[in-house]
Design a protein around this motif. Structure first.
Motif, PDB file in Angstrom:
ATOM      1  N   GLU A 128     -20.386  48.826-100.591  1.00 11.83           N
ATOM      2  CA  GLU A 128     -21.229  49.368 -99.523  1.00 11.83           C
ATOM      3  C   GLU A 128     -22.293  48.376 -99.050  1.00 11.83           C
ATOM      4  O   GLU A 128     -22.520  48.220 -97.847  1.00 11.83           O
ATOM      5  CB  GLU A 128     -21.911  50.654-100.000  1.00 11.83           C
ATOM      6  N   VAL A 151     -21.706  57.599 -89.653  1.00  7.54           N
ATOM      7  CA  VAL A 151     -20.259  57.328 -89.601  1.00  7.54           C
ATOM      8  C   VAL A 151     -19.723  57.632 -88.208  1.00  7.54           C
ATOM      9  O   VAL A 151     -18.894  56.892 -87.672  1.00  7.54           O
ATOM     10  CB  VAL A 151     -19.507  58.166 -90.658  1.00  7.54           C
ATOM     11  N   ILE A 195     -15.784  51.322 -93.945  1.00 10.76           N
ATOM     12  CA  ILE A 195     -16.661  52.499 -94.022  1.00 10.76           C
ATOM     13  C   ILE A 195     -15.886  53.757 -93.651  1.00 10.76           C
ATOM     14  O   ILE A 195     -15.930  54.771 -94.357  1.00 10.76           O
ATOM     15  CB  ILE A 195     -17.876  52.328 -93.091  1.00 10.76           C
ATOM     16  N   VAL A 196     -15.152  53.690 -92.548  1.00 11.37           N
ATOM     17  CA  VAL A 196     -14.404  54.854 -92.074  1.00 11.37           C
ATOM     18  C   VAL A 196     -13.281  55.210 -93.046  1.00 11.37           C
ATOM     19  O   VAL A 196     -13.026  56.384 -93.323  1.00 11.37           O
ATOM     20  CB  VAL A 196     -13.850  54.594 -90.656  1.00 11.37           C
ATOM     21  N   THR A 198     -13.287  54.773 -96.204  1.00 12.48           N
ATOM     22  CA  THR A 198     -13.894  55.329 -97.419  1.00 12.48           C
ATOM     23  C   THR A 198     -14.493  56.712 -97.179  1.00 12.48           C
ATOM     24  O   THR A 198     -14.360  57.612 -98.010  1.00 12.48           O
ATOM     25  CB  THR A 198     -14.995  54.380 -97.933  1.00 12.48           C
ATOM     26  N   CYS A 199     -15.154  56.867 -96.020  1.00 12.74           N
ATOM     27  CA  CYS A 199     -15.860  58.123 -95.736  1.00 12.74           C
ATOM     28  C   CYS A 199     -14.983  59.180 -95.094  1.00 12.74           C
ATOM     29  O   CYS A 199     -15.327  60.369 -95.095  1.00 12.74           O
ATOM     30  CB  CYS A 199     -17.053  57.845 -94.826  1.00 12.74           C
ATOM     31  N   ASP A 201     -13.650  61.732 -92.712  1.00 11.41           N
ATOM     32  CA  ASP A 201     -14.236  62.510 -91.615  1.00 11.41           C
ATOM     33  C   ASP A 201     -15.690  62.883 -91.876  1.00 11.41           C
ATOM     34  O   ASP A 201     -16.234  63.784 -91.229  1.00 11.41           O
ATOM     35  CB  ASP A 201     -13.417  63.791 -91.377  1.00 11.41           C
ATOM     36  N   ALA A 202     -16.332  62.207 -92.826  1.00  8.16           N
ATOM     37  CA  ALA A 202     -17.728  62.529 -93.148  1.00  8.16           C
ATOM     38  C   ALA A 202     -18.607  62.357 -91.922  1.00  8.16           C
ATOM     39  O   ALA A 202     -18.389  61.468 -91.101  1.00  8.16           O
ATOM     40  CB  ALA A 202     -18.222  61.625 -94.273  1.00  8.16           C
ATOM     41  N   LYS A 203     -19.594  63.222 -91.796  1.00  8.38           N
ATOM     42  CA  LYS A 203     -20.487  63.197 -90.635  1.00  8.38           C
ATOM     43  C   LYS A 203     -21.850  62.590 -90.955  1.00  8.38           C
ATOM     44  O   LYS A 203     -22.719  62.517 -90.096  1.00  8.38           O
ATOM     45  CB  LYS A 203     -20.700  64.623 -90.113  1.00  8.38           C
ATOM     46  N   ALA A 206     -23.566  56.155 -92.602  1.00 12.07           N
ATOM     47  CA  ALA A 206     -22.539  55.179 -92.964  1.00 12.07           C
ATOM     48  C   ALA A 206     -22.885  54.480 -94.283  1.00 12.07           C
ATOM     49  O   ALA A 206     -21.999  54.011 -94.988  1.00 12.07           O
ATOM     50  CB  ALA A 206     -22.392  54.144 -91.841  1.00 12.07           C
ATOM     51  N   PRO A 208     -24.899  55.659 -97.385  1.00 11.97           N
ATOM     52  CA  PRO A 208     -25.651  56.701 -98.113  1.00 11.97           C
ATOM     53  C   PRO A 208     -26.721  56.154 -99.050  1.00 11.97           C
ATOM     54  O   PRO A 208     -27.771  56.756 -99.217  1.00 11.97           O
ATOM     55  CB  PRO A 208     -24.553  57.437 -98.886  1.00 11.97           C
TER      56      PRO A 208
END
Length: 294
Positions: A128, A151, A195-196, A198-199, A201-203, A206, A208
């Motif tokens: 990260e 994100v 990032i995308v 790993t995350c 559909d997290a809102k 980017a 944490p």
């Protein structure tokens, strides 16, 4: 009205919608003044207090640029409350001399060959913190802008992958002109993809680790990343140096000055530059691609 009441009045009206850092800075400035001159009503502060305040800030070892910001904050609070309540007071904190360049080191751009080394290290470690370094390296974003991105700001399914820089609940922006769209290319595109991936559909944010308790901690990111970066870059370089480098890299590919300002969120030199919608995303991408190939 005493100083603390003046600060609260200022923040309740001027601070509406501003990030937490705006409020923190005003309270910190108030604390510095109280430490130096005591808590007084506004009409009780004198020019002697203002000079003593300056000397106390110098004694703290603050750089000239920091002293300038602190005085600007005091002047803003004083002037606002003076006007709002028609106090008709003379502001003793205006035009107080200090050496603005004292303790200020000139930031150096990161050399292109060093940027390549850093980006390779980022891909090797692939975590990260390194995604944040990579995102900044080929966009020239301010560290706080990148660290506080959501994100959902990463638009990878668009014909021109890009990041949207706009205020959110975690961090504001330095100026209104900082709101912009920047194409993602090179290492920055790689970082956004990781990032995308790993995350999903997290809102949320980017990054944490640098966004806790509803606020972006850019200072924490800066401290940790500058320490990691140091062995790979020249003397005097920091995370902010990527921003200086981007300006030079855009110059090297003959990018129009207005486009450089649009990509970096820099203020315009003329009124005319503020007219119109600016360059289209496809035009911006053309020069950003040229930068990473140079």
């Amino acid at each position: 009205m005493c100083l603390t009441e003046a600060v609260e009045t200022y923040l309740s009206l001027k601070g509406a919608g501003k990030p937490k850092t705006f409020h923190t800075a005003a309270h910190r400035t108030c604390g510095y003044l109280v430490d130096a001159c005591g808590l007084k009503h506004l009409h009780e502060y004198t020019r002697s207090d203002a000079l003593a305040f300056r000397d106390s800030l110098i004694a703290r070892g603050l750089a000239g640029s920091s002293i300038t910001r602190i005085f600007n904050s005091v002047v803003a609070v004083f002037n606002f409350v003076n006007s709002e309540h028609a106090l008709d007071l003379k502001n003793p904190f205006t035009r107080v001399y200090h050496d603005r360049s004292a303790g200020v080191s000139e930031r150096q751009p990161v050399a292109v060959q060093d940027i390549r080394v850093v980006q390779a290290k980022c891909k090797e470690l692939d975590d990260e913190a390194r995604w944040l370094v990579a995102l900044v390296s080929d966009t020239g974003l301010r560290l706080a802008e990148a660290a506080g991105a959501m994100v959902s700001d990463l638009k990878l399914d668009h014909p021109v992958p890009h990041i949207i820089i706009e205020p959110n609940s975690y961090r504001g922006l330095k100026t209104s002109g900082s709101k912009r769209i920047v194409p993602l290319v090179g290492a920055s595109l790689w970082a956004a993809q990781r990032i995308v991936e790993t995350c999903g559909d997290a809102k949320g944010p980017a990054f944490p680790r640098y966004n806790k308790k509803g606020q972006t901690n850019a200072n924490s990111a800066s401290s940790a990343l500058n320490k990691w970066l140091k062995p790979f870059v020249g003397e005097g370089c920091s995370m902010h140096s990527f921003r200086h480098s981007m300006r030079d890299r855009l110059r090297a590919v003959s990018c129009p000055t207005e486009m450089v300002d649009q990509l970096g969120g820099w203020s315009h030199d003329s009124v005319g530059q503020g007219y119109g919608r600016g360059y289209e995303l496809e035009q911006l991408q053309q020069y950003m691609k040229a930068v990473v190939l140079t």
